[in-house]
Design an enzyme around this catalytic site. Structure first.
Site, PDB file in Angstrom:
ATOM      1  N   VAL A   1       0.866  -1.263  -0.037  1.00  0.00           N
ATOM      2  CA  VAL A   1       0.046  -0.112  -0.043  1.00  0.00           C
ATOM      3  C   VAL A   1       0.863   1.174  -0.091  1.00  0.00           C
ATOM      4  CG1 VAL A   1      -2.165  -1.112   1.038  1.00  0.00           C
ATOM      5  CG2 VAL A   1      -0.162  -0.284   2.467  1.00  0.00           C
ATOM      6  N   SER A   2       0.479   2.463  -0.605  1.00  0.00           N
ATOM      7  CA  SER A   2       1.402   3.666  -0.660  1.00  0.00           C
ATOM      8  C   SER A   2       1.615   4.241   0.436  1.00  0.00           C
ATOM      9  CB  SER A   2       0.664   4.391  -1.970  1.00  0.00           C
ATOM     10  OG  SER A   2       0.651   3.632  -2.860  1.00  0.00           O
ATOM     11  N   ALA A   3       0.729   4.294   1.692  1.00  0.00           N
ATOM     12  CA  ALA A   3       0.981   4.918   2.954  1.00  0.00           C
ATOM     13  C   ALA A   3       0.757   4.175   3.989  1.00  0.00           C
ATOM     14  CB  ALA A   3       0.032   6.096   2.665  1.00  0.00           C
TER      15      ALA A   3
END
Length: 207
Positions: free
Chosen positions: A9-11
């Site tokens: 996931v990006s964050a």
């Protein structure tokens, strides 16, 4: 042969639940799931690097979709080559069955098709990025023709700027004294005076 799941996931505040459920459906146990919470721009990710060191010939990496592996298709192609050719492991992309080298392990045509699909995806991604940059450049050019200004907005001029601009223009006050009275830097005052002068000249030429 071991089967591993890779999730990204990006964050840190994004929820990987959907990807975790997909891994459960593939019967991947929790201890064999590697999760990174960071950007997919490159592959310098701790859990991904840990997974690569664990991989052996015949093992399988399972990911939900190709963009979970990464965002940069040039680097995805390199990682794909490293995993499938150098290590001899397989990759299974759940959302795209054609990107499943494990299903075609003994079938050279299947492996070729899988690699070809990835190449096409890379081409499409790079082409789309080029189109986006072109559209942005065209949009900026069109906006500039309409007089739209880009960049940082200049600071508001002091209330008495016009008064001191006129005094300076008549030679009744020096730049430094005018700037001091307005609490401005003298080079800033001079630049703003020049900008004001250009506006006046342009308006006069259009009359």
């Amino acid at each position: 042969m071991e089967r591993y799941g890779y999730i990204r996931v990006s964050a840190k505040d994004q929820n990987p639940e959907r990807q975790l459920l997909a891994m459960q459906e593939q019967q991947i146990t929790k201890e064999k799931i590697y999760l990174d919470k960071m950007s997919g721009q490159d592959f310098s990710r701790p859990q991904y690097m840990k997974l690569l060191k664990k991989l052996k010939k015949g093992d399988v990496i399972i990911i939900k979709s190709i963009d979970r592996l990464g965002r940069n298709y040039g680097e995805i192609l390199e990682q794909w080559r490293k995993i499938t050719k150098e290590i001899g492991a397989d990759i299974q992309v759940i959302d795209m069955p054609l990107l499943d080298t494990n299903s075609f392990h003994e079938d050279l045509t299947g492996v070729f098709i899988s690699d070809l699909v990835l190449q096409i995806l890379a081409y499409v991604a790079e082409t789309e990025r080029a189109f986006i940059k072109q559209r942005q450049a065209e949009g900026i050019a069109a906006a500039k023709q309409k007089g739209v200004k880009f960049g940082r907005k200049g600071k508001e001029l002091p209330d008495e700027f016009e008064k001191y601009y006129q005094l300076w223009g008549k030679g009744e006050i020096s730049i430094r004294k005018a700037a001091r009275a307005l609490q401005m830097n003298h080079t800033t005052f001079y630049r703003r005076c020049m900008e004001r002068q250009k506006i006046i000249e342009k308006n006069c030429s259009e009359m």
